[in-house]
Motif scaffolding. Structure first.
Motif: not given
Length: 315
Positions: A252-257, A273-292
């Motif tokens: 996810y991170a490499s996609a949105v960057r 981009t992030g919507g599709i990347a989030g679907l592909r890699f799932g919520s846990s694939g998004i860096p926790a510090r960004w979610r927080e």
């Protein structure tokens, strides 16, 4: 591990909002003015002159707010109700509904024109411009919740995607980009090996040759062409920018960057981009510090909970 359906749904919605927020500080900058790829973050490096400098880090823009307006309407009405959706868009535009802190800081020209007309009493499906120059990405950026929520047939999803675009972006080119994106998201949600190709094949099967939407698909969207884009606000370029980034992204991170690194309309490119990347890699694939660090969780979390519940119950 392969994400579950609910992890993909959560990842899609979070991915959209975090991608949007990631792009906000860099909006309207050329790629040459951006930090190195590894330094693109919710908080830019020291010395970088941020766009929207008064907006705190982790804040979604018009992209995320309108996406949440669409989601809230779908959950409340149980269908795509364009009158209700139009009222919610106007409430966002005028009063900050579903904007973080109630602050609206970025409104596209086409969207502003359509919402002014709706607020003035024009029917919601007659308010948007239909000329060829009116093909910004303002309806594409918000379309994903439709694919996350929808349980009907592909044809019904396509019709709804076209219709939600029509409120602000009524040219067939913008509409068909929204339909293709929603089918792409549906394919990713189902774990397709090549979600883009699956979506293109489905859309061609649903749009007959010679129809305006099929003509736009083949002559202007050109879904079989090389996936390259410049991160501009043109709806076709935005879609292909996301596709190009995602072809080589490993997380996810490499996609949105990489989406932000294209420059220009950085928040929307990273949102799409992030919507599709989030679907592909799932919520846990998004860096926790960004979610927080994502602001506005008091607005998001109740809607996300209802969306996940509707996924589990099929309601």
């Amino acid at each position: 591990m392969t994400p579950t359906t609910n992890e993909r749904i959560e990842g899609g919605l979070l991915g959209l909002l975090i991608g949007d927020a990631l792009g906000v500080p860099y909006e309207f900058k050329p790629p040459s003015a951006l930090p190195p790829l590894a330094e693109i973050d919710l908080v830019p490096p020291v010395g970088f002159r941020r766009s929207h400098s008064s907006v705190p880090a982790g804040t979604w823009s018009d992209d995320g707010a309108q996406a949440l307006c669409l989601l809230a309407s779908l959950l409340e009405r149980g269908r795509l109700d364009v009158e209700d959706l139009g009222r919610r868009f106007v409430a966002w535009y005028r009063d900050g509904y579903l904007a973080v802190g109630g602050v609206v800081f970025d409104v596209g020209v086409q969207t502003r024109s359509a919402l002014d007309a709706i607020a003035g009493g024009m029917p919601v499906l007659e308010a948007a411009r239909r000329d060829e120059r009116s093909n910004g990405n303002g309806s594409l950026m918000r379309a994903l919740p439709l694919a996350l929520w929808h349980r009907g047939a592909d044809a019904a999803l396509v019709e709804a995607a076209l219709l939600q675009s029509r409120l602000t972006h009524a040219h067939p080119r913008a509409e068909i980009c929204c339909a293709l994106y929603c089918l792409w998201a549906r394919a990713e949600l189902g774990g397709a090996a090549d979600g883009w190709a699956t979506a293109v094949a489905t859309l061609r099967g649903l749009c007959p040759l010679g129809s305006p939407h099929r003509d736009e698909l083949e002559q202007h969207v050109r879904p079989d062409a090389a996936a390259t884009g410049t991160g501009s606000g043109y709806v076709v370029d935005c879609l292909h920018s996301a596709r190009g980034v995602l072809e080589s992204a490993t997380d996810y991170a490499s996609a949105v960057r990489a989406a932000v690194a294209l420059g220009n309309d950085t928040d929307t490119t990273a949102c799409v981009t992030g919507g599709i990347a989030g679907l592909r890699f799932g919520s846990s694939g998004i860096p926790a510090r960004w979610r927080e660090a994502l602001r506005g969780r008091e607005l998001l979390d109740p809607l996300l909970a209802r969306l996940l519940q509707s996924s589990e119950t099929g309601a």
